[in-house]
Design a protein around this motif. Structure first.
Motif, short mmCIF file in Angstrom:
data_model
loop_
_atom_site.label_atom_id
_atom_site.label_comp_id
_atom_site.label_asym_id
_atom_site.label_seq_id
_atom_site.Cartn_x
_atom_site.Cartn_y
_atom_site.Cartn_z
N UNK A 143 -57.97 44.02 16.98
CA UNK A 143 -59.04 43.70 16.03
C UNK A 143 -59.96 42.63 16.59
N UNK A 144 -61.23 42.70 16.20
CA UNK A 144 -62.13 41.62 16.60
C UNK A 144 -61.77 40.38 15.77
N UNK A 145 -62.29 39.24 16.18
CA UNK A 145 -61.93 37.97 15.53
C UNK A 145 -62.25 37.98 14.04
N UNK A 146 -63.37 38.59 13.67
CA UNK A 146 -63.75 38.63 12.26
C UNK A 146 -62.73 39.42 11.43
N UNK A 147 -62.35 40.59 11.91
CA UNK A 147 -61.37 41.42 11.19
C UNK A 147 -60.02 40.71 11.12
N UNK A 148 -59.60 40.11 12.22
CA UNK A 148 -58.33 39.40 12.24
C UNK A 148 -58.35 38.24 11.25
N UNK A 149 -59.44 37.52 11.20
CA UNK A 149 -59.55 36.41 10.25
C UNK A 149 -59.54 36.89 8.81
N UNK A 150 -60.14 38.05 8.52
CA UNK A 150 -60.11 38.63 7.17
C UNK A 150 -58.66 38.94 6.78
N UNK A 151 -57.92 39.56 7.69
CA UNK A 151 -56.53 39.92 7.40
C UNK A 151 -55.65 38.67 7.26
N UNK A 152 -55.90 37.67 8.09
CA UNK A 152 -55.15 36.41 7.97
C UNK A 152 -55.41 35.77 6.61
N UNK A 153 -56.65 35.81 6.14
CA UNK A 153 -57.01 35.21 4.86
C UNK A 153 -56.30 35.91 3.70
N UNK A 154 -55.94 37.16 3.89
CA UNK A 154 -55.26 37.94 2.85
C UNK A 154 -53.74 37.90 2.99
N UNK A 155 -53.24 37.18 3.98
CA UNK A 155 -51.80 37.08 4.22
C UNK A 155 -51.30 35.76 3.63
N UNK A 156 -50.24 35.85 2.83
CA UNK A 156 -49.67 34.67 2.19
C UNK A 156 -48.33 34.35 2.84
#
Length: 148
Positions: A124-137
């Protein structure tokens, strides 16, 4: 899984990443909760990092000093092929990079979550990875965590 997983655990690797189905097959014990998983590993060879993938129920990291649970982001699953390898790669990356335990599990879970959204593998590009990280608890685990 099965006898191969049991034999590998007896060799005391630094890290393992089975899923719950593999643990059930290998030890013929329930393995869906933290308490059940901890019970399986209580009398086995000492392994520093036991990372258990639980599909849509997230990831448990059984570690002596920081047992954690990751709740994965909700994604549309296209294929689970490579998700476990992606999770393992993310864990190794985080640990070798010196990330905190929480950040290590968060990035590994985000990478694995991205892996299931595709057929084949693309980073994933950095933006997509950061979106997924933000949704991970990420939550700490304790003996009372029957739901993880």
């Amino acid at each position: 899984s099965g006898k191969a997983l049991v034999a590998a655990i007896e060799c005391q690797p630094w890290m393992i990443k089975p899923n719950t189905d593999e643990l059930v097959e290998s030890y013929e014990l329930p393995a869906t909760t933290y308490a059940e998983q901890k019970k399986i590993f209580a009398n086995l060879a000492k392994i520093e990092h036991v990372v258990i993938s639980m599909g849509e129920d997230g990831v448990n990291w059984l570690h002596d000093t920081h047992p954690l649970h990751a709740t994965a982001p909700k994604v549309i699953v296209k294929s689970t092929v490579g998700a476990g390898d992606s999770l393992l790669a993310g864990m190794i990356h985080g640990l070798l990079s010196g990330f905190s335990a929480e950040e290590t599990l968060k990035i590994a879970t985000a990478i694995a979550s991205h892996a299931v959204t595709q057929i084949g593998f693309r980073i994933p590009n950095a933006e997509k990875l950061n979106q997924l990280k933000a949704q991970t608890t990420i939550n700490s685990l304790s003996e009372s965590d029957a739901n993880y």
